[in-house]
Scaffold this motif. Structure first.
Motif, PDB file in Angstrom:
ATOM      1  N   LEU A  75       0.829  -1.202   0.000  1.00 50.99           N
ATOM      2  CA  LEU A  75       0.000   0.000   0.000  1.00 50.99           C
ATOM      3  C   LEU A  75       0.869   1.259   0.000  1.00 50.99           C
ATOM      4  CD1 LEU A  75      -2.682  -1.251   2.549  1.00 50.99           C
ATOM      5  CD2 LEU A  75      -2.907  -1.067   0.065  1.00 50.99           C
ATOM      6  N   TYR A  76       2.014   1.181   0.671  1.00 45.81           N
ATOM      7  CA  TYR A  76       2.942   2.306   0.628  1.00 45.81           C
ATOM      8  C   TYR A  76       3.433   2.537  -0.807  1.00 45.81           C
ATOM      9  CZ  TYR A  76       3.478   3.651   5.531  1.00 45.81           C
ATOM     10  OH  TYR A  76       3.271   4.170   6.787  1.00 45.81           O
ATOM     11  N   ARG A  77       3.643   1.451  -1.526  1.00 45.27           N
ATOM     12  CA  ARG A  77       4.087   1.613  -2.913  1.00 45.27           C
ATOM     13  C   ARG A  77       3.012   2.322  -3.744  1.00 45.27           C
ATOM     14  NH1 ARG A  77       8.854  -0.640  -3.265  1.00 45.27           N
ATOM     15  NH2 ARG A  77       9.331  -2.598  -2.193  1.00 45.27           N
ATOM     16  N   VAL A  78       1.767   1.958  -3.502  1.00 51.09           N
ATOM     17  CA  VAL A  78       0.660   2.623  -4.201  1.00 51.09           C
ATOM     18  C   VAL A  78       0.689   4.117  -3.880  1.00 51.09           C
ATOM     19  CG1 VAL A  78      -1.861   2.816  -4.319  1.00 51.09           C
ATOM     20  CG2 VAL A  78      -0.780   0.553  -4.204  1.00 51.09           C
ATOM     21  N   PHE A  79       0.874   4.405  -2.608  1.00 48.70           N
ATOM     22  CA  PHE A  79       0.893   5.809  -2.195  1.00 48.70           C
ATOM     23  C   PHE A  79       2.066   6.556  -2.828  1.00 48.70           C
ATOM     24  CE2 PHE A  79       2.572   9.097   0.633  1.00 48.70           C
ATOM     25  CZ  PHE A  79       1.502   9.967   0.629  1.00 48.70           C
ATOM     26  N   LEU A  80       3.226   5.935  -2.788  1.00 50.94           N
ATOM     27  CA  LEU A  80       4.418   6.601  -3.323  1.00 50.94           C
ATOM     28  C   LEU A  80       4.252   6.902  -4.812  1.00 50.94           C
ATOM     29  CD1 LEU A  80       7.049   4.550  -1.331  1.00 50.94           C
ATOM     30  CD2 LEU A  80       6.878   7.039  -1.287  1.00 50.94           C
ATOM     31  N   ARG A  81       3.682   5.958  -5.539  1.00 50.86           N
ATOM     32  CA  ARG A  81       3.449   6.192  -6.978  1.00 50.86           C
ATOM     33  C   ARG A  81       2.558   7.418  -7.175  1.00 50.86           C
ATOM     34  NH1 ARG A  81       2.804   0.573  -7.671  1.00 50.86           N
ATOM     35  NH2 ARG A  81       0.538   0.747  -7.584  1.00 50.86           N
ATOM     36  N   ALA A  82       1.476   7.445  -6.411  1.00 51.27           N
ATOM     37  CA  ALA A  82       0.515   8.540  -6.565  1.00 51.27           C
ATOM     38  C   ALA A  82       1.122   9.873  -6.133  1.00 51.27           C
ATOM     39  CB  ALA A  82      -0.740   8.242  -5.757  1.00 51.27           C
ATOM     40  N   ALA A  83       1.857   9.845  -5.026  1.00 56.07           N
ATOM     41  CA  ALA A  83       2.473  11.086  -4.532  1.00 56.07           C
ATOM     42  C   ALA A  83       3.495  11.604  -5.537  1.00 56.07           C
ATOM     43  CB  ALA A  83       3.133  10.835  -3.182  1.00 56.07           C
ATOM     44  N   HIS A  84       4.304  10.727  -6.070  1.00 58.42           N
ATOM     45  CA  HIS A  84       5.320  11.160  -7.035  1.00 58.42           C
ATOM     46  C   HIS A  84       4.666  11.678  -8.316  1.00 58.42           C
ATOM     47  CE1 HIS A  84       8.439   8.503  -4.822  1.00 58.42           C
ATOM     48  NE2 HIS A  84       8.523   9.765  -4.428  1.00 58.42           N
ATOM     49  N   HIS A  85       3.589  11.035  -8.711  1.00 56.33           N
ATOM     50  CA  HIS A  85       2.849  11.503  -9.888  1.00 56.33           C
ATOM     51  C   HIS A  85       2.379  12.939  -9.673  1.00 56.33           C
ATOM     52  CE1 HIS A  85       0.453  11.193 -13.515  1.00 56.33           C
ATOM     53  NE2 HIS A  85      -0.600  11.623 -12.833  1.00 56.33           N
ATOM     54  N   GLN A  86       2.131  13.252  -8.427  1.00 59.96           N
ATOM     55  CA  GLN A  86       1.639  14.582  -8.055  1.00 59.96           C
ATOM     56  C   GLN A  86       2.793  15.546  -7.769  1.00 59.96           C
ATOM     57  OE1 GLN A  86      -1.943  14.008  -5.582  1.00 59.96           O
ATOM     58  NE2 GLN A  86      -1.326  15.858  -4.479  1.00 59.96           N
ATOM     59  N   GLY A  87       4.022  15.050  -7.863  1.00 56.37           N
ATOM     60  CA  GLY A  87       5.184  15.916  -7.648  1.00 56.37           C
ATOM     61  C   GLY A  87       5.578  16.071  -6.193  1.00 56.37           C
ATOM     62  N   ILE A  88       5.091  15.170  -5.340  1.00 58.37           N
ATOM     63  CA  ILE A  88       5.399  15.256  -3.911  1.00 58.37           C
ATOM     64  C   ILE A  88       6.584  14.355  -3.593  1.00 58.37           C
ATOM     65  CG2 ILE A  88       4.531  14.807  -1.576  1.00 58.37           C
ATOM     66  CD1 ILE A  88       1.684  15.204  -2.752  1.00 58.37           C
ATOM     67  N   SER A  89       7.514  14.886  -2.845  1.00 57.43           N
ATOM     68  CA  SER A  89       8.645  14.109  -2.358  1.00 57.43           C
ATOM     69  C   SER A  89       8.237  13.474  -1.028  1.00 57.43           C
ATOM     70  CB  SER A  89       9.838  15.050  -2.167  1.00 57.43           C
ATOM     71  OG  SER A  89      10.871  14.399  -1.496  1.00 57.43           O
ATOM     72  N   VAL A  90       8.594  12.206  -0.829  1.00 59.80           N
ATOM     73  CA  VAL A  90       8.156  11.491   0.381  1.00 59.80           C
ATOM     74  C   VAL A  90       9.362  10.923   1.115  1.00 59.80           C
ATOM     75  CG1 VAL A  90       6.665   9.694   1.327  1.00 59.80           C
ATOM     76  CG2 VAL A  90       6.008  10.863  -0.789  1.00 59.80           C
ATOM     77  N   GLN A  91       9.496  11.275   2.382  1.00 56.90           N
ATOM     78  CA  GLN A  91      10.572  10.732   3.208  1.00 56.90           C
ATOM     79  C   GLN A  91       9.987   9.737   4.210  1.00 56.90           C
ATOM     80  OE1 GLN A  91      12.901  13.928   4.882  1.00 56.90           O
ATOM     81  NE2 GLN A  91      13.602  14.575   2.853  1.00 56.90           N
TER      82      GLN A  91
END
Lengths: 301, 303
Positions: A75-91
């Motif tokens: 589920l984190y991978r799903v989130f990371l894909r979506a966040a990156h698609h939106q231009g958000i950096s995730v730590q």
């Protein structure tokens, strides 16, 4: 100047608006802590978080990522894909005051290795952009009172070890949460690797960025957020690192001046405008980091 | 802290073999002893002097005096653990800061809410300089109850006088006081438990009591067996709703059933509970339940 900027911002945005001020027309870069993992693992909550980031111009997230079961990892991978698609950096965010104790360094190092393994196992868009620690060893009040140097030394050694691992996995970043008073109180100056510096400066030497928990609900004045963070930015300018200015939004905290919780949203934006105006010209200024999602939603919602 | 039942199904499913992510860590709590040894498992009970750890080899009691640190797989539980240590050491402000950190991870968790309330309870007592010279005598006078120690852990209510605050609050003789604001009262001196119960007049206190009930089909001929709807919640086996038979036995929605005929339900899946109750139909079934009570403390006139 700041007053004019603030007035312009308030006229443009007004109470309840979801934009942030900037002297050059661009929004202030915002980061935000997300502690509750359910915002990532539940699809409706995840969608809500991403929508919130869009409307609030959140560019960076520090997201709890510790000891995730395999199902959550997907589920984190799903989130990371979506966040990156939106231009958000995730730590990936984790921490425990006891991680500063040398005898438990294997735990945060295992965490770091776990994130690295997670990243290696995923496609580029499914990877964390950084590791982010929130250790706060001073929360071990008795140990901190008895031997702060031991905890600080452990904190510095740990980050050096994590930084070593991160160095092999660039462009992965290492971010660290620090309290503003780490470089305000000379009592905490510490010799490390042959140099006497404030702990936050040593940490800036090894990490890529610091998020200063600069918890005041007013920007200006001798005890305001601008004054309390200036030294960190001065040092970060010298060493070419990045500083985010952390601002608290949780309600009902003591003392009340550490948080915007309960204040009107327009007041919050006004103070953020002052912070942005004060620091925007600094090359080390990374933006304002909001603590944290659950309370910020209430503040600006 | 009262017994935990979270993730126990993972134990039943062989959790130590669960790998994946993070690849270097099993999903488990880990106790580090001052001896340098460590123990992996799931901390299912936390008491003032000991922890109970569920391991692949069964439950193990470990003494806090031998523990250097306990690390939990849920971040919020680490902060609850540290906050409790601070509170036991008398550092109320430190405890509040740690409990607030726990709340950041999950503010809705009952343990987190209880922890914040117990720190607030302690802070209020300190700020008002509240103290009582003889807590057990004060409990008898103002609550109308007398506590007695037990060999098995939590103190028992030996006597409830009539009429009294304790009686009106629904307390009964033989009830055990398991926890106050989520902190285990087991293995504490009775005087200390009395101190925790007492407090400024009008202040709130949450008790977790344990009570033995008997579910009997003959109590209400024709009543639908077993007279309650069980549900598995994060807190454990819980009474979702009661029918006439369950109500006659004294069950209430929200009660947690910790034992059926002496068998602990901690590791029982819901299907096994239903099957067990079906097998016991028509017999007298002893149920050990735990119930949360929210009380407003009486004042001098409380009796």
């Amino acid at each position: 100047m700041i007053g004019r900027l603030l007035l312009a911002f308030l006229l443009l945005c007004g109470p309840g608006a979801s934009c942030l001020p900037a002297s050059d027309g661009s929004p202030v870069p915002l980061a935000m802590w997300v502690w509750d993992a359910r915002h990532i693992t539940s699809q409706p909550a995840r969608d809500q978080l991403l929508a919130f980031c869009r409307t609030q111009h959140i560019a960076t997230l520090y997201v709890t990522a510790y000891q995730l079961p395999p199902d959550d990892a997907a589920l984190y991978r799903v989130f990371l894909r979506a966040a990156h698609h939106q231009g958000i950096s995730v730590q990936a965010l984790a921490g425990d005051p006891r991680w500063a104790l040398s005898r438990y360094h294997h735990l945060p190092l295992a965490w770091a290795e776990g994130i690295l393994a997670f990243n290696q196992a995923g496609r580029p868009e499914e990877r964390f952009d950084g590791l982010h620690t929130d250790i706060e060893p001073y929360l071990l009040t008795k140990a901190w009172s008895d031997h702060p140097a031991q905890l600080l030394g452990g904190l510095l050694n740990l980050h050096a070890k994590i930084a070593d691992r991160v160095a092999d996995h660039r462009p992965l970043q290492l971010g660290v949460d620090v309290p503003f008073w780490f470089d305000d109180d000379p009592a905490y100056l510490i010799e490390w690797h042959g140099q006497v510096k404030a702990p936050s400066h040593h940490l800036l030497d090894v990490a890529d960025s610091e998020t200063v928990m600069d918890y005041r609900n007013y920007a200006e004045g001798a005890d305001g957020a601008i004054a309390l963070a200036t030294q960190e930015l001065d040092y970060a300018d010298q060493v070419g690192k990045t500083v985010f200015i952390g601002q608290e939004t949780q309600p009902d905290l003591f003392p009340s001046y550490i948080t915007y919780g309960g204040k009107p949203a327009a007041y919050w934006w006004g103070e953020v405008a002052k912070l942005a105006a004060a620091f925007r010209g600094r090359k080390s200024f990374g933006g304002v980091a909001v603590h944290h999602y659950d309370s910020y939603r209430k503040l600006v919602g | 802290m009262p017994p935990r039942t979270r993730l126990l199904t993972l134990i039943l499913g062989g959790w130590l073999l669960v790998g994946g992510w993070p690849v270097t860590s099993a999903q488990a709590d880990e106790i580090y002893f001052t001896s340098g040894e460590s123990l992996k498992g799931l901390v299912v009970e936390e008491h003032v002097d000991r922890l109970v750890v569920s391991t692949v080899d069964g439950e193990r009691v470990v003494w806090r005096r031998d523990v250097d640190e306990a690390f939990f797989d849920d971040p919020e539980r680490n902060y609850l653990y540290l906050g409790d240590e601070a509170l036991e050491a008398g550092d109320v402000h430190g405890a509040v800061a740690l409990f607030q950190k726990a709340a950041q991870f999950n503010a809705e968790l009952e343990e987190v809410r209880d922890a914040l309330r117990r720190a607030d309870d302690r802070r209020r007592k300190l700020e008002t300089l509240w103290e009582v010279r003889d807590p057990e005598a004060a409990l008898r006078k103002h609550w109308g109850l007398r506590l007695a120690p037990t060999t098995g852990g939590a103190p028992k209510i030996a006597v409830v006088t009539t009429p009294s605050f304790a009686e009106r609050a629904g307390l009964q003789a033989d009830d055990q006081v398991m926890a106050i604001w989520g902190a285990s009262m087991a293995y504490r001196p009775v005087t200390q438990v009395a101190e925790w119960l007492l407090g400024p007049s009008g202040s709130a206190v949450k008790l977790l009591i344990q009570r033995d009930l008997v579910l009997s089909a003959s109590a209400l001929p024709g009543g639908k067996w077993p007279g309650f709807e069980p549900a598995m919640t994060p807190a454990g086996l819980t009474v979702a709703e009661t029918g006439p038979l369950g109500a006659a036995a004294g069950l209430r929605p929200g009660d947690r059933i910790v034992a059926i005929n002496g068998h602990a339900t901690r590791y029982l899946p819901l299907a096994s509970v239903r099957a067990l109750l079906d097998r016991l139909k028509g017999t007298n079934v002893s149920l050990q339940i735990q119930r949360a009570l929210f009380l407003t403390r009486p004042g001098e006139e409380g009796t």
